[in-house]
Design a protein around this motif. Sequence first.
Motif, short mmCIF file in Angstrom:
data_model
loop_
_atom_site.label_atom_id
_atom_site.label_comp_id
_atom_site.label_asym_id
_atom_site.label_seq_id
_atom_site.Cartn_x
_atom_site.Cartn_y
_atom_site.Cartn_z
N TRP A 136 0.84 -1.20 0.00
CA TRP A 136 0.00 0.00 0.00
C TRP A 136 0.87 1.25 0.00
N LEU A 137 1.92 1.24 0.78
CA LEU A 137 2.81 2.40 0.86
C LEU A 137 3.42 2.71 -0.51
N LEU A 138 3.89 1.69 -1.19
CA LEU A 138 4.46 1.89 -2.52
C LEU A 138 3.39 2.36 -3.52
N ALA A 139 2.18 1.82 -3.40
CA ALA A 139 1.09 2.26 -4.29
C ALA A 139 0.76 3.73 -4.05
N PHE A 140 0.69 4.15 -2.78
CA PHE A 140 0.42 5.56 -2.49
C PHE A 140 1.52 6.44 -3.09
N ASN A 141 2.76 6.00 -2.98
CA ASN A 141 3.86 6.78 -3.54
C ASN A 141 3.69 6.95 -5.05
N ASP A 142 3.36 5.87 -5.74
CA ASP A 142 3.18 5.96 -7.19
C ASP A 142 1.96 6.81 -7.56
N LEU A 143 0.89 6.69 -6.80
CA LEU A 143 -0.29 7.53 -7.06
C LEU A 143 0.06 9.01 -6.90
N ARG A 144 0.79 9.33 -5.85
CA ARG A 144 1.17 10.72 -5.63
C ARG A 144 2.10 11.24 -6.72
N LEU A 145 3.04 10.41 -7.16
CA LEU A 145 3.92 10.82 -8.26
C LEU A 145 3.12 11.08 -9.53
N ALA A 146 2.14 10.22 -9.79
CA ALA A 146 1.31 10.39 -10.99
C ALA A 146 0.51 11.69 -10.92
N ILE A 147 -0.12 11.94 -9.79
CA ILE A 147 -0.92 13.17 -9.65
C ILE A 147 -0.02 14.40 -9.72
N ALA A 148 1.11 14.36 -9.01
CA ALA A 148 2.02 15.50 -9.01
C ALA A 148 2.52 15.80 -10.42
N THR A 149 2.80 14.77 -11.19
CA THR A 149 3.28 14.96 -12.56
C THR A 149 2.18 15.58 -13.43
N ARG A 150 0.96 15.07 -13.32
CA ARG A 150 -0.14 15.61 -14.13
C ARG A 150 -0.43 17.07 -13.77
N LEU A 151 -0.33 17.39 -12.46
CA LEU A 151 -0.63 18.75 -12.03
C LEU A 151 0.55 19.71 -12.20
N GLY A 152 1.75 19.17 -12.31
CA GLY A 152 2.94 20.03 -12.39
C GLY A 152 3.36 20.54 -11.02
N VAL A 153 3.12 19.75 -9.98
CA VAL A 153 3.51 20.14 -8.62
C VAL A 153 5.03 20.19 -8.54
N THR A 154 5.54 21.26 -7.94
CA THR A 154 6.98 21.41 -7.74
C THR A 154 7.23 21.80 -6.29
N ASP A 155 8.49 21.76 -5.90
CA ASP A 155 8.85 22.23 -4.55
C ASP A 155 8.55 23.72 -4.46
N ASP A 156 8.14 24.15 -3.30
CA ASP A 156 7.91 25.57 -3.02
C ASP A 156 6.80 26.21 -3.86
N ASP A 157 5.79 25.45 -4.23
CA ASP A 157 4.69 26.05 -4.99
C ASP A 157 3.38 26.07 -4.19
N GLU A 158 3.47 25.93 -2.88
CA GLU A 158 2.27 25.89 -2.04
C GLU A 158 1.43 27.15 -2.18
N GLU A 159 2.08 28.28 -2.33
CA GLU A 159 1.35 29.55 -2.46
C GLU A 159 0.41 29.51 -3.67
N PHE A 160 0.89 28.93 -4.77
CA PHE A 160 0.05 28.81 -5.96
C PHE A 160 -1.18 27.95 -5.66
N TRP A 161 -0.97 26.80 -5.03
CA TRP A 161 -2.09 25.88 -4.77
C TRP A 161 -3.08 26.48 -3.79
N GLU A 162 -2.58 27.22 -2.82
CA GLU A 162 -3.48 27.86 -1.84
C GLU A 162 -4.26 29.01 -2.46
N SER A 163 -3.75 29.60 -3.54
CA SER A 163 -4.43 30.73 -4.17
C SER A 163 -5.56 30.31 -5.11
N LEU A 164 -5.61 29.05 -5.47
CA LEU A 164 -6.65 28.59 -6.40
C LEU A 164 -8.01 28.55 -5.70
N PRO A 165 -9.06 28.91 -6.41
CA PRO A 165 -10.40 28.80 -5.82
C PRO A 165 -10.74 27.33 -5.57
#
Length: 193
Positions: A136-165
């Motif tokens: 399960w732990l490895l599956a969660f890791n892969d799911l998060r990598l997939a979502i982060a890649t599709r969304l374009g999540v990067t380090d230090d971009d929390e301000e952008f995500w918090e600003s979205l409606p």
Amino acid sequence: MSGFEKHRSGAVIATFAVFEADLIRSLCFQLVELLRDEQPDPAEHLDPLEALFNFSGPVDEPEDPVLLRLFPTAYTEDPEAAGEFRRYTEPALRTAKERNVVLVIDTLEDAGLPMEPEDASIVIDVELDEPSALGWLLAFNDLRLAIATRLGVTDDDEEFWESLPEDDDRSQAHDIYEWLGWLQETLVAAIEA
């Protein structure tokens, strides 16, 4: 949902609302589909001994950015070595990643998650032994990598995500990404307890 906890029996347990369990299952189905996409099994027509020594995996990088993130290039300065490494390793890695997400699906369904949940009051109790918890732990890791890649999540971009409606689809997907991260953290803590 309170996250994963270590039970006195040694098992790792969690209780999911039916919509949470269904969301996890849906994400896992999507990842399985991506992992299987355009991946014919070159060993399917071989006898078992021949299949054991079959190293006919892909040599080129995957075109899908998620697959490239899940199967990164080993030798960026040496395309030939990278292709050979990929040929020998990617099929087994794909199989292992698929096995982990299928384990999550099977565990949720074995715990009573219906194919089409209609009753929102249903809860799904999951109990994992150590090997299952690691899967399960490895599956969660892969799911998060997939979502982060599709969304374009990067380090230090929390301000952008918090600003979205809140009604922005990207914000909702990022919330799922964060939630999976929290689940992953509670699972790590439960395994280590």
